[in-house]
Design a protein around this motif. Structure first.
Motif, short mmCIF file in Angstrom:
data_model
loop_
_atom_site.label_atom_id
_atom_site.label_comp_id
_atom_site.label_asym_id
_atom_site.label_seq_id
_atom_site.Cartn_x
_atom_site.Cartn_y
_atom_site.Cartn_z
N LYS A 6 5.28 23.62 -20.55
CA LYS A 6 4.82 22.52 -21.40
C LYS A 6 4.07 21.47 -20.59
CE LYS A 6 8.21 22.49 -25.13
NZ LYS A 6 9.31 21.73 -25.74
N ASN A 7 4.64 21.10 -19.45
CA ASN A 7 4.02 20.06 -18.61
C ASN A 7 2.65 20.46 -18.09
OD1 ASN A 7 6.32 18.55 -18.98
ND2 ASN A 7 7.18 19.01 -16.98
N ASN A 8 2.44 21.75 -17.87
CA ASN A 8 1.19 22.23 -17.29
C ASN A 8 0.29 22.94 -18.29
OD1 ASN A 8 1.54 21.54 -14.35
ND2 ASN A 8 3.45 22.64 -14.76
N ARG A 12 0.22 30.48 -22.68
CA ARG A 12 0.15 31.93 -22.51
C ARG A 12 1.17 32.44 -21.50
NH1 ARG A 12 -6.23 33.50 -22.78
NH2 ARG A 12 -6.54 32.70 -24.88
N LEU A 13 1.42 31.68 -20.46
CA LEU A 13 2.45 32.06 -19.50
C LEU A 13 3.81 32.10 -20.17
CD1 LEU A 13 3.50 32.70 -16.68
CD2 LEU A 13 3.60 30.22 -16.26
N TRP A 14 4.11 31.08 -20.97
CA TRP A 14 5.40 31.05 -21.65
C TRP A 14 5.54 32.23 -22.62
CZ3 TRP A 14 10.07 30.00 -21.08
CH2 TRP A 14 10.95 30.03 -22.17
N TRP A 18 8.44 34.95 -22.28
CA TRP A 18 9.36 35.15 -23.40
C TRP A 18 9.39 36.61 -23.83
CZ3 TRP A 18 13.23 32.60 -25.38
CH2 TRP A 18 13.74 33.00 -26.61
N LYS A 19 8.24 37.25 -23.92
CA LYS A 19 8.16 38.63 -24.38
C LYS A 19 8.63 39.62 -23.32
CE LYS A 19 4.57 39.62 -27.19
NZ LYS A 19 3.15 39.77 -27.51
#
Length: 84
Positions: A6-8, A12-14, A18-19
């Motif tokens: 969130k901060n950066n 897409r990384l998250w 997650w997946k």
């Protein structure tokens, strides 16, 4: 990790994490470090032994292999050797 993403502004990384890593199947692979019953020293010794075998069996000709070459050897040779 979600706060870092969130901060950066790394949506897409998250999504990838997650997946691919926060799924139940993958949790078993990487959650070993969070288990207090598993010795960190033993885990380190296992990893060092594994790399020693990789260096001896597949990287003996290369002092400092490039990352792409190392990845190729891991994917094509080491994993296939472990599967069979």
């Amino acid at each position: 990790m979600i706060q870092f993403c969130k901060n950066n502004n790394l949506l897409r990384l998250w999504i990838y994490l997650w997946k691919e890593w926060y799924s139940k199947e993958k949790w078993i692979l990487w959650a070993r470090a969070a288990n207090k019953n598993v010795s960190h020293i033993k885990t380190t010794m296992i990893i060092e032994s594994h790399w020693r075998h990789i260096k001896h069996d597949h990287l003996y000709k290369f002092h400092k292999p490039r990352v792409d070459h190392l990845c190729y050897i891991l994917v094509k040779k080491v994993i296939n050797q472990q599967l069979y």
